[in-house]
Design an enzyme around this catalytic site. Structure first.
Site, PDB file in Angstrom:
ATOM      1  N   SER A 179      10.208   4.281  -0.821  1.00 30.35           N
ATOM      2  CA  SER A 179      10.686   2.942  -1.124  1.00 30.35           C
ATOM      3  C   SER A 179       9.549   2.114  -1.689  1.00 30.35           C
ATOM      4  O   SER A 179       8.439   2.114  -1.146  1.00 30.35           O
ATOM      5  CB  SER A 179      11.225   2.274   0.144  1.00 30.35           C
ATOM      6  OG  SER A 179      11.387   0.888  -0.046  1.00 30.35           O
ATOM      7  N   LYS A 180       9.828   1.416  -2.783  1.00 31.37           N
ATOM      8  CA  LYS A 180       8.830   0.511  -3.360  1.00 31.37           C
ATOM      9  C   LYS A 180       8.431  -0.559  -2.351  1.00 31.37           C
ATOM     10  O   LYS A 180       7.278  -0.978  -2.291  1.00 31.37           O
ATOM     11  CB  LYS A 180       9.413  -0.134  -4.626  1.00 31.37           C
ATOM     12  CG  LYS A 180       8.458  -1.023  -5.386  1.00 31.37           C
ATOM     13  CD  LYS A 180       7.450  -0.239  -6.179  1.00 31.37           C
ATOM     14  CE  LYS A 180       6.670  -1.132  -7.130  1.00 31.37           C
ATOM     15  NZ  LYS A 180       5.623  -0.398  -7.861  1.00 31.37           N
TER      16      LYS A 180
END
Length: 490
Positions: A261-262
């Site tokens: 996940s960013k």
């Protein structure tokens, strides 16, 4: 209902070969899972001499990010994932941007109503429910409205969405190339929204319509869409269309519990490039995140991947992104590069420290190639070429070479006139001076080379030998640095 227009649309659809599509939403960056989807989709097309299509899915207007489409084009180009059809190159089933296809969806939704597989719903729902169609409900009361009543209310201007009419009885079975046959009871499926009040389709509806209209034969997407596949199948059946081959890929994980996940700081493709990874190394590694080739080979060029890629090698299990493994791949790719190719990619990093000094960049790159794991390592490895770092005379003390401050001063004092007398400045000629001086002083060569290394580089660990560094620095700068060393040792 007049079917002329629909027949014309059917006639446009290319047939007879594999057709795949990469259909990203322009929401910012290209995360690793997205890149893997693009790569697998491209590989399936190329392995089967098929057609690879780029389609931009921009129906979720609230999530659009300015410039994101450019990121998609740039990433695909850098990764050599060339598309045969798309917004920029056109093709037989244009347009390839969903919002430009807006007039199509309403017509297909009306066709579905006509065939009894969809209905207008006038109930008040939240915007998020309209977007996803996911909510807990009993039977929607609008499902029971007569066609005449629904048409009358719509004609009177009452806002509505169009929902899929899921059968109350029976089950739906779909086949996935990775997970096999999966059967779900229809009672577990909801009447998802197909068309929102604003006249735009939901992702789930536009996806099916576009895939059919573009003749897509293989649909590659994340395994999170497995739960939607039964509803997709029912849409295909409702229209009387062939169902494409589904390829649902398990997620790329940051660890055993969490997806990448960013938001958690996991890198996108752009981040990896900025961190000094080579595009080809990233592609090779990403290909192996959930796919296993036959045999033990791990390093593949894109052309080799195109030849060996088989869907049967894709795993059901999630893949864990291992940055250390990627660093290994990167170092292997760097070592395998032609020297001139490495010099080209290394030059911007070398220039960060040497500026516009007239040094031989290719010669510096040659010292680095076998030692570099990441391109971003380069400035720290060669910073001494830019500016001689501060160091103390204790640096001249080296146990293995038996060097100390007194012997270092003796060596450098004797070396100065010998180097000044050189008419040809090269690594070989400088090394000859070192050997001759060692013989004259009765020292082993290491006792002579160590002081030279400290003098020219200001540190004991460097890429390349002392003589190679001196060659790159040139005669004038080498002598200047030796004088500085002698001042320290005085």
């Amino acid at each position: 209902m007049d079917m002329t227009w629909f027949d014309e649309m059917e006639a446009r659809i290319p047939k007879g070969k594999v057709r795949t599509r990469f259909a990203p939403s322009p929401t910012g960056y290209m995360h690793v899972g997205n890149l893997r989807t693009a790569l697998y989709t491209w590989l399936i097309a190329r392995h089967n001499d098929g057609t690879f299509i780029l389609r931009i899915e921009d129906t979720d207007q609230g999530r659009l990010v300015e410039g994101a489409v450019d990121v998609i084009y740039k990433t695909l180009a850098e990764c050599h994932l060339d598309h045969d059809e798309g917004p920029d190159v056109g093709g037989p089933v244009a347009p390839y941007i969903q919002t430009e296809r807006r007039p199509f969806y309403g017509k297909y939704a009306e066709l579905l109503i006509e065939r009894g597989h969809a209905y207008r719903c006038f109930c008040e729902k939240t915007e998020s429910e309209e977007d996803t169609g996911d909510f807990n409900r009993g039977d929607d009361p609008c499902r029971a409205l007569s066609r005449e009543e629904a048409d009358r209310r719509a004609a009177a201007g009452e806002p509505f969405v169009i929902r899929q009419r899921i059968p109350h009885e029976g089950s739906t079975t779909f086949h996935d190339e990775i997970f096999g046959d999966i059967t779900v009871e229809n009672t577990t499926l909801d009447d998802q929204v197909l068309m929102k009040r604003d006249g735009l389709p939901t992702y789930n509806f536009a996806n099916v319509v576009d895939d059919h209209m573009m003749g897509i034969t293989h649909v590659v997407r994340g395994s999170e869409y497995l739960s939607s596949a039964p509803k997709y199948n029912l849409l295909y059946q409702g229209f009387g269309w062939d169902v494409p081959r589904y390829v649902h890929c398990s997620p790329v994980m940051r660890d055993a519990q969490n997806k990448m996940s960013k938001r958690h700081g996991d890198p996108s493709y752009e981040d990896l490039i900025a961190q000094g990874f080579l595009t080809d190394a990233v592609l090779n590694y990403v290909a192996l995140l959930g796919w296993s080739p036959r045999g033990v080979q791990e390093i593949f060029s894109l052309d080799e991947l195109k030849d060996v890629f088989e869907m049967s090698g894709i795993s059901k299990s999630p893949a864990i992104f291992d940055i250390e493994k990627l660093r290994y791949f990167n170092s292997e790719y760097i070592r395998a590069m032609a020297p001139e190719a490495f010099a080209k990619v290394a030059e911007p990093y070398i220039r960060q420290v040497i500026g516009d000094r007239d040094y031989d960049v290719a010669a510096i790159a040659a010292l680095l190639q076998e030692r570099t794991r990441l391109l971003t390592d380069i400035p720290g490895m060669v910073d001494f070429f830019g500016e001689l770092p501060e160091y103390g005379t204790e640096s001249f003390v080296h146990k293995n070479s038996k060097s100390n401050e007194d012997s270092a001063r003796q060596v450098l004092q004797a070396m100065m006139p010998a180097l000044e007398a050189l008419t040809v400045w090269s690594g070989d000629s400088i090394y000859e001076v070192v050997l001759k001086l060692a013989e004259e002083l009765g020292f082993k060569s290491g006792k002579v080379i160590w002081p030279l290394r400290i003098a020219v580089a200001g540190r004991g660990v460097t890429p390349g030998s002392a003589t190679e560094i001196a060659e790159v620095l040139g005669k004038e700068e080498t002598l200047r640095r030796i004088r500085i060393a002698l001042e320290k040792l005085a």
